[in-house]
Design a protein around this motif. Sequence first.
Motif, PDB file in Angstrom:
ATOM      1  N   UNK A 185      12.428   8.987  -1.854  1.00  0.00           N
ATOM      2  CA  UNK A 185      11.455   7.695  -2.393  1.00  0.00           C
ATOM      3  C   UNK A 185      10.046   7.637  -1.787  1.00  0.00           C
ATOM      4  N   UNK A 186       9.527   6.732  -2.053  1.00  0.00           N
ATOM      5  CA  UNK A 186       7.787   6.690  -1.644  1.00  0.00           C
ATOM      6  C   UNK A 186       7.983   5.914  -0.096  1.00  0.00           C
ATOM      7  N   UNK A 187       6.990   5.934   0.560  1.00  0.00           N
ATOM      8  CA  UNK A 187       6.668   5.435   1.670  1.00  0.00           C
ATOM      9  C   UNK A 187       5.546   4.249   1.458  1.00  0.00           C
ATOM     10  N   UNK A 188       5.733   3.274   1.957  1.00  0.00           N
ATOM     11  CA  UNK A 188       4.611   2.058   1.632  1.00  0.00           C
ATOM     12  C   UNK A 188       4.512   1.003   2.742  1.00  0.00           C
ATOM     13  N   UNK A 189       3.479   0.410   2.876  1.00  0.00           N
ATOM     14  CA  UNK A 189       3.434  -0.400   3.742  1.00  0.00           C
ATOM     15  C   UNK A 189       3.324  -2.069   3.313  1.00  0.00           C
ATOM     16  N   UNK A 190       4.013  -2.931   3.678  1.00  0.00           N
ATOM     17  CA  UNK A 190       4.105  -4.253   2.907  1.00  0.00           C
ATOM     18  C   UNK A 190       3.144  -5.408   3.543  1.00  0.00           C
ATOM     19  N   UNK A 191       2.800  -6.224   2.742  1.00  0.00           N
ATOM     20  CA  UNK A 191       1.872  -7.244   2.861  1.00  0.00           C
ATOM     21  C   UNK A 191       2.531  -8.597   2.405  1.00  0.00           C
ATOM     22  N   UNK A 192       3.230  -9.420   2.994  1.00  0.00           N
ATOM     23  CA  UNK A 192       4.002 -10.253   2.653  1.00  0.00           C
ATOM     24  C   UNK A 192       3.374 -11.473   1.850  1.00  0.00           C
ATOM     25  N   UNK A 193       3.951 -12.266   0.861  1.00  0.00           N
ATOM     26  CA  UNK A 193       3.493 -13.530   0.140  1.00  0.00           C
ATOM     27  C   UNK A 193       3.841 -14.454   1.208  1.00  0.00           C
ATOM     28  N   UNK A 194       2.894 -15.553   1.000  1.00  0.00           N
ATOM     29  CA  UNK A 194       3.228 -17.003   1.911  1.00  0.00           C
ATOM     30  C   UNK A 194       1.888 -17.249   2.686  1.00  0.00           C
ATOM     31  N   UNK A 195       1.919 -17.645   3.990  1.00  0.00           N
ATOM     32  CA  UNK A 195       0.874 -17.978   4.876  1.00  0.00           C
ATOM     33  C   UNK A 195       0.000 -17.016   4.832  1.00  0.00           C
ATOM     34  N   UNK A 196      -1.294 -17.348   5.261  1.00  0.00           N
ATOM     35  CA  UNK A 196      -2.374 -16.151   5.579  1.00  0.00           C
ATOM     36  C   UNK A 196      -1.996 -15.255   6.755  1.00  0.00           C
ATOM     37  N   UNK A 197      -2.030 -13.931   6.681  1.00  0.00           N
ATOM     38  CA  UNK A 197      -1.635 -12.924   7.693  1.00  0.00           C
ATOM     39  C   UNK A 197      -2.639 -11.675   7.595  1.00  0.00           C
ATOM     40  N   UNK A 250       0.970  -1.147   0.155  1.00  0.00           N
ATOM     41  CA  UNK A 250       0.113  -0.064  -0.096  1.00  0.00           C
ATOM     42  C   UNK A 250       0.883   1.434   0.029  1.00  0.00           C
ATOM     43  N   UNK A 251       0.930   2.102  -1.046  1.00  0.00           N
ATOM     44  CA  UNK A 251       1.831   3.010  -1.215  1.00  0.00           C
ATOM     45  C   UNK A 251       1.221   4.358  -0.943  1.00  0.00           C
ATOM     46  N   UNK A 252       1.872   5.347  -0.149  1.00  0.00           N
ATOM     47  CA  UNK A 252       1.599   6.575  -0.007  1.00  0.00           C
ATOM     48  C   UNK A 252       1.845   7.494  -1.341  1.00  0.00           C
ATOM     49  N   UNK A 253       0.794   8.412  -1.677  1.00  0.00           N
ATOM     50  CA  UNK A 253       0.933   8.879  -2.812  1.00  0.00           C
ATOM     51  C   UNK A 253       1.244  10.363  -2.724  1.00  0.00           C
ATOM     52  N   UNK A 254       1.656  10.794  -1.529  1.00  0.00           N
ATOM     53  CA  UNK A 254       1.685  12.341  -1.267  1.00  0.00           C
ATOM     54  C   UNK A 254       2.920  12.957  -1.446  1.00  0.00           C
ATOM     55  N   UNK A 255       4.063  12.004  -1.404  1.00  0.00           N
ATOM     56  CA  UNK A 255       5.356  12.876  -1.510  1.00  0.00           C
ATOM     57  C   UNK A 255       6.304  11.601  -1.716  1.00  0.00           C
ATOM     58  N   UNK A 256       7.601  11.960  -2.075  1.00  0.00           N
ATOM     59  CA  UNK A 256       8.610  11.173  -2.068  1.00  0.00           C
ATOM     60  C   UNK A 256       9.859  11.600  -1.245  1.00  0.00           C
ATOM     61  N   UNK A 257       9.482  11.840  -0.033  1.00  0.00           N
ATOM     62  CA  UNK A 257      10.437  12.406   1.058  1.00  0.00           C
ATOM     63  C   UNK A 257      12.030  11.838   1.069  1.00  0.00           C
ATOM     64  N   UNK A 258      12.843  12.689   1.256  1.00  0.00           N
ATOM     65  CA  UNK A 258      14.269  12.508   1.342  1.00  0.00           C
ATOM     66  C   UNK A 258      14.977  12.381   2.805  1.00  0.00           C
ATOM     67  N   UNK A 259      14.740  13.420   3.485  1.00  0.00           N
ATOM     68  CA  UNK A 259      15.080  13.519   4.841  1.00  0.00           C
ATOM     69  C   UNK A 259      13.815  13.804   5.738  1.00  0.00           C
ATOM     70  N   UNK A 260      13.607  12.789   6.494  1.00  0.00           N
ATOM     71  CA  UNK A 260      12.348  12.890   7.419  1.00  0.00           C
ATOM     72  C   UNK A 260      12.803  11.921   8.589  1.00  0.00           C
TER      73      UNK A 260
END
Length: 511
Positions: free
Chosen positions: A205-217, A68-78
Amino acid sequence: MKPFHTIFYINVVLSCSVAIQASTDFVSIFDGKSLNGWTGDPRFWRVEDGAIVGQTTAKNPTKENTFLIWEGAEPADFELKVDFKISNHNSGIQYRSFPIEGKPWVVGGYQADLSADNKWTGAAYGEKYKNLLAKRGEKTVVGATEKDRQVAAQLGDGEEILSHINKDGWDTYHIIARGNQCIQMINGVITAEFSESEKDRLKNGVIALQLHAGPPMEVRFRNIMLRTLEPEAKKEILFLAGKKSHGYNAHEHKAGCHLLARSLNESGLDVIAQVTTEGTWPEPWIGYEKPDAIVMYCDGLKGHIANKHQERIQMLVDSGIGVSCLHFAVEVVPEDLGPQFLDWIGGYFEIGWSVNPHWTAEFEFFPDHPITNGVKPFSIRDEWYYHMRFQPDMENVTPILTALPPLRSLTSRSKDKDRGSNPAVMAEVEAGIPQVVAWAYDRPEGGRGFGFTGGHFHQNWKNDDFRKLVLNALVWTAQAEVPESGVNSRTPSERDMELNQDYPKPDQKTN
């Protein structure tokens, strides 16, 4: 890859395409109600009870990691703060990341890792980019490839760090990305830190949240807060740690600097610290890119770091940066650096005039100064130097720690006329004149200095008031605000105290 101690942590303004303005405050990038401003595969992401929920099931799996990718910015220093809670398997928070061409909702880049079994929680990983960056508890320098990774220091015991994590509840990730330095914390405790040494490193670059492949989670995220940083937003403190010296638990320059730097980086203040080791200067030297303060913790006299780097330090002093010297680093050859030390920190140890006995100093009263904020009376045995050479009439010098040494600290070493005793210091102690063992200096032309004569025994950094006073001073020399309660830091554990020492315990072959 260049060794860590030759890496200069560079303070630069990085160009990037961003849609959010730099802010002195954290701002929410998730409204708590919807996925507005975010994009991801709708089969897996939703909002529930004020949190973003990522979920896969046996009937609804993902074939590869999806984001899930945040579309608001591609921050550098933060700075980024995110509450998280995970049930089963693995996830992560992406930052300074990039889209993978031809694959919607897939990114690569830096990842603050987390997993339900906590095997990877706290580690720094390079998703589709160099793989492992830093294990939990490690400070690393990452080069051009995944194999080109050097462990520069241990920031904590990996298992002990887990004791600060709530396995079954909500935890808070705090990520600081500034220049080439990235720090990851969970619940205020640093879990991993790394620097990329390559010119083509990830700068934004972008900020995003990961959902990993594999077992249900299932993974949940809430309270997603971002603060973008301008170069001046955080004061930079650079530790210059000296080479090996006295043996186990004494003059542990590297271990002491890393412990103090970790405390500053965990403090929540607008300061950020780096450490270089082996008595070297970070390279390349770029005159206009400079820290706000330097700290020298090293052997003195002809082995002093400043002997080799006097011109560079003078350039920094002339520009107003702060200078602190800890323990043996206050001692110089007078004809080589005496006048400079009077200019940089207001005083120094001089053989034949100053003395360096081991004694228990009792500190009961403190001046009204930011360096003493929150410091309570304490006593501690150390190799406290005293009878320093100071600016005439102590002009612009503020005694911070004063105590009356026992007369035996001189009489027991009366035969040593260089460091043990001399008529002038004997007369002062016999007359009951308290001796200054730590001081602050306000340079008339701007800039601040600090001298601290303790720090012989590494274990003394475990004393909360001893450590707080020095942390306060380092923040003060960088011209940052010292909190009224002082710079609070967690008490190091026994395992923490063993980290990064140059010498093993006498009964062990390795640390």
